[in-house]
Design an enzyme around this catalytic site. Structure first.
Site, PDB file in Angstrom:
ATOM      1  CE  LYS A  43       8.477   9.225  -7.659  1.00 30.10           C
ATOM      2  NZ  LYS A  43       7.651   8.682  -7.945  1.00 30.10           N
ATOM      3  CD  GLU A  76      -1.928   5.529  -0.295  1.00 29.86           C
ATOM      4  OE1 GLU A  76      -1.540   4.585  -0.529  1.00 29.86           O
ATOM      5  OE2 GLU A  76      -2.330   6.075  -1.654  1.00 29.86           O
ATOM      6  CG  ASN A 107       4.548   0.811   0.724  1.00 27.92           C
ATOM      7  OD1 ASN A 107       4.112  -0.233   1.702  1.00 27.92           O
ATOM      8  ND2 ASN A 107       4.388  -0.104  -0.413  1.00 27.92           N
ATOM      9  CG  ASP A 128       4.367  -3.792  -1.327  1.00 24.88           C
ATOM     10  OD1 ASP A 128       5.527  -4.549  -2.435  1.00 24.88           O
ATOM     11  OD2 ASP A 128       3.543  -3.924  -2.148  1.00 24.88           O
ATOM     12  CB  ALA A 145      11.857   2.195  -6.312  1.00 30.42           C
ATOM     13  NE  ARG A 178      -0.068   1.404  -8.579  1.00 29.96           N
ATOM     14  CZ  ARG A 178       0.164   2.112  -8.248  1.00 29.96           C
ATOM     15  NH1 ARG A 178       1.490   3.017  -9.389  1.00 29.96           N
ATOM     16  NH2 ARG A 178       1.419   2.206  -7.324  1.00 29.96           N
ATOM     17  N   GLY A 218       0.625  -1.113   0.037  1.00 30.94           N
ATOM     18  CA  GLY A 218      -0.413   0.141  -0.163  1.00 30.94           C
ATOM     19  C   GLY A 218       0.591   1.395   0.690  1.00 30.94           C
ATOM     20  CG  ASP A 261       5.477   4.070  -2.777  1.00 30.14           C
ATOM     21  OD1 ASP A 261       5.055   4.710  -2.666  1.00 30.14           O
ATOM     22  OD2 ASP A 261       5.048   2.894  -2.177  1.00 30.14           O
TER      23      ASP A 261
HETATM   24  N1  LIG Z   1      17.317  -0.551 -10.539  1.00 31.23           N
HETATM   25  C1  LIG Z   1      17.888   0.673  -9.812  1.00 31.23           C
HETATM   26  N2  LIG Z   1      18.641   0.822  -9.578  1.00 31.23           N
HETATM   27  C2  LIG Z   1      19.672   1.635  -8.937  1.00 31.23           C
HETATM   28  N3  LIG Z   1      17.958   2.832  -7.448  1.00 31.23           N
HETATM   29  C3  LIG Z   1      16.770   2.242  -8.213  1.00 31.23           C
HETATM   30  C4  LIG Z   1      16.864   1.765  -9.182  1.00 31.23           C
HETATM   31  N4  LIG Z   1      14.988   1.910  -9.648  1.00 31.23           N
HETATM   32  C5  LIG Z   1      14.648   2.641  -9.168  1.00 31.23           C
HETATM   33  N5  LIG Z   1      15.750   3.309  -8.442  1.00 31.23           N
HETATM   34  C6  LIG Z   1      15.533   4.559  -7.153  1.00 31.23           C
HETATM   35  O1  LIG Z   1      13.944   4.488  -7.066  1.00 31.23           O
HETATM   36  C7  LIG Z   1      13.950   5.489  -7.477  1.00 31.23           C
HETATM   37  C8  LIG Z   1      12.103   5.752  -7.266  1.00 31.23           C
HETATM   38  O2  LIG Z   1      12.215   4.676  -8.038  1.00 31.23           O
HETATM   39  P1  LIG Z   1      11.924   4.776  -9.854  1.00 31.23           P
HETATM   40  O3  LIG Z   1      11.058   3.434 -10.552  1.00 31.23           O
HETATM   41  O4  LIG Z   1      11.629   6.092 -10.643  1.00 31.23           O
HETATM   42  O5  LIG Z   1      10.042   4.779  -9.119  1.00 31.23           O
HETATM   43  P2  LIG Z   1       8.606   5.061  -9.682  1.00 31.23           P
HETATM   44  O6  LIG Z   1       8.377   3.737  -9.053  1.00 31.23           O
HETATM   45  O7  LIG Z   1       7.775   5.994  -9.012  1.00 31.23           O
HETATM   46  O8  LIG Z   1       8.047   5.042 -11.056  1.00 31.23           O
HETATM   47  C9  LIG Z   1      14.921   6.086  -8.188  1.00 31.23           C
HETATM   48  O9  LIG Z   1      14.600   7.272  -8.675  1.00 31.23           O
HETATM   49  C10 LIG Z   1      15.814   5.752  -8.251  1.00 31.23           C
HETATM   50  O10 LIG Z   1      16.725   6.862  -7.232  1.00 31.23           O
HETATM   51  O1  LIG Z   2      -0.281  -0.920  -6.056  1.00 31.55           O
HETATM   52  C1  LIG Z   2      -1.400  -0.214  -5.313  1.00 31.55           C
HETATM   53  O2  LIG Z   2      -1.898   0.318  -5.444  1.00 31.55           O
HETATM   54  C2  LIG Z   2      -0.520  -0.202  -3.742  1.00 31.55           C
HETATM   55  O3  LIG Z   2      -0.001   1.003  -3.107  1.00 31.55           O
HETATM   56  C3  LIG Z   2       0.657  -1.221  -3.386  1.00 31.55           C
HETATM   57  C4  LIG Z   2       2.573  -0.958  -3.237  1.00 31.55           C
HETATM   58  O4  LIG Z   2       2.618  -1.123  -2.531  1.00 31.55           O
HETATM   59  C5  LIG Z   2       3.165   0.516  -3.823  1.00 31.55           C
HETATM   60  O5  LIG Z   2       1.734   0.817  -5.454  1.00 31.55           O
HETATM   61  C6  LIG Z   2       4.138   0.796  -4.225  1.00 31.55           C
HETATM   62  O6  LIG Z   2       4.827   2.006  -5.144  1.00 31.55           O
HETATM   63  P1  LIG Z   2       5.765   1.721  -6.184  1.00 31.55           P
HETATM   64  O7  LIG Z   2       6.429   2.765  -4.741  1.00 31.55           O
HETATM   65  O8  LIG Z   2       5.439   2.822  -6.136  1.00 31.55           O
HETATM   66  O9  LIG Z   2       6.223   1.078  -6.996  1.00 31.55           O
END
Ligand SMILES: Nc1ncnc2c1ncn2[C@@H]1O[C@H](COP(=O)(O)OP(=O)(O)O)[C@@H](O)[C@H]1O
Ligand SMILES: O=C(O)C(=O)C[C@H](O)[C@H](O)COP(=O)(O)O
Length: 321
Positions: free
Chosen positions: A229, A37, A39, A299, A261, A169, A35, A263
């Site tokens: 990001k 938030e 997380n 997560d 990642a 989402r 989840g 979150d």
């Molecule tokens: N494969 C990876 N290796 C190292 N850092 C990562 C990797 N994937 C994500 N991160 C870190 O986590 C942050 C969030 O990941 P990202 O995939 O961009 O976000 P979201 O899940 O919101 O799309 C990135 O800005 C980076 O700092």
């Molecule tokens: O998908 C949903 O609705 C959830 O809340 C489950 C997950 O725990 C988050 O989606 C993780 O989110 P990211 O950090 O962006 O990868």
């Protein structure tokens, strides 16, 4: 009351134990709690800050599991209420060796989707330093959408610092045009916006971090910082009155699961700001927590304690300021 406040739905996650198997064929699962938030709240608490989480759980075994876990993580539960009529939402998640896993949500009509605006008037905001809002909760139902708006209005009226993660989402919104319109509208109330570059493409038509930052800074006086990001490459930081800059990500040996990642990034930024660090340091901590999180299956299980964060920085040979 606590320094940090967020509102959302805990998602009990059943993650396949069989790497790269389809969710149709998988029969063995790990049970985890996610989840978006929640997380963030778990990670903020783990880094030593006080948190309060507003949510609603079903009176079922998954709700009991979520409540137990939330308490074990030390996240504040004053505003976690129980719903006798609706069940706790859950999710199936693949285990994959490359790319993002497929997830499948069972949360239509969940207890959290029935969290209504009236309960939010009891939430005291006096001690809150940062409130984190995400685009997932308002996508759950018309009721949660109204509740989200009500809390946002109260936070703005109380002039609280608001961070906002669009957390797109499409499967929950069921209407892409509405999703884009409402997420961009919610972003106007935020002081700090944390989109992903891939989300920028959907929300304003460009993956270029600078275009995304300009779009959000131009659409609202209230927005002071946009941090985009960009996956493993790290993050791009832009404020209203200075040149934007990149803060590079950290290289990881092996990516186990990318969920959490984003979150992790948010909670890194939030905790650094609670500790009066610079924006550069905040983005660096976001990158560090994101990099730690992608190396674990759950997560939120990679989110560090202060000692683990210090050890990670020491191993990387970097420091925050
Ligand atoms: N494969 C990876 N290796 C190292 N850092 C990562 C990797 N994937 C994500 N991160 C870190 O986590 C942050 C969030 O990941 P990202 O995939 O961009 O976000 P979201 O899940 O919101 O799309 C990135 O800005 C980076 O700092
Ligand atoms: O998908 C949903 O609705 C959830 O809340 C489950 C997950 O725990 C988050 O989606 C993780 O989110 P990211 O950090 O962006 O990868």
């Amino acid at each position: 009351m606590s320094e940090f406040l967020t509102i959302g739905e805990p998602v009990v996650t059943f993650m396949s134990k069989d790497a790269d198997a389809s969710l149709i064929d998988t029969i063995n699962y790990f049970k985890l709690l996610g989840g978006a938030e929640l997380n963030v709240a778990i990670g903020v608490q783990r880094l030593g800050h006080t948190t309060e989480y507003v949510s609603r759980l079903g009176a079922d075994p998954l709700g009991g599991y979520a409540k137990k876990q939330i308490l074990e993580h030390g996240v504040g539960t004053t505003f976690v209420t129980e719903d006798a009529d609706n069940w706790t939402g859950f999710q199936l998640k693949q285990m994959v060796t490359t790319g993002d896993p497929q997830t499948f949500n069972y949360r239509t009509g969940s207890a959290a989707a029935h969290l209504s605006a009236d309960v939010l008037d009891d939430v005291k905001l006096d001690d809150v330093k940062i409130a984190h809002m995400s685009g997932i909760f308002p996508a759950l139902s018309e009721t949660s959408n109204k509740a989200f708006r009500h809390l946002m209005d109260r936070l703005v009226a109380a002039d609280k610092l608001i961070t906002f993660d669009p957390n797109l989402r499409p499967a929950l919104w069921n209407d892409d045009a509405r999703m884009i319109r409402e997420i961009n509208e919610f972003a106007k109330s935020a002081d700090i916006i944390l989109p992903g570059s891939n989300e920028g493409k959907i929300l304003m038509g460009s993956e270029d971090p600078k275009d995304i930052a300009d779009f959000y800074l131009n659409q609202s006086e209230r927005t002071k910082v946009v941090i985009v990001k960009v996956g493993p490459a790290g993050a791009y930081v832009q404020t209203r009155d200075a040149e934007g800059f990149m803060v590079p990500g950290f290289k990881v040996a092996k990516v186990v699961d990318t969920v959490g990642a984003g979150d992790g990034f948010a909670l890194g930024v939030i905790t650094a700001l609670l500790e009066d660090k610079s924006l550069r340091a905040a983005a660096m901590r976001g990158n560090a927590v994101g990099a730690l999180q992608v190396q674990t299956p759950g997560d939120n299980d990679g989110y560090p304690t202060p000692a683990q964060l210090a050890a990670f920085y020491a191993a990387e040979g970097v420091s925050e300021d």
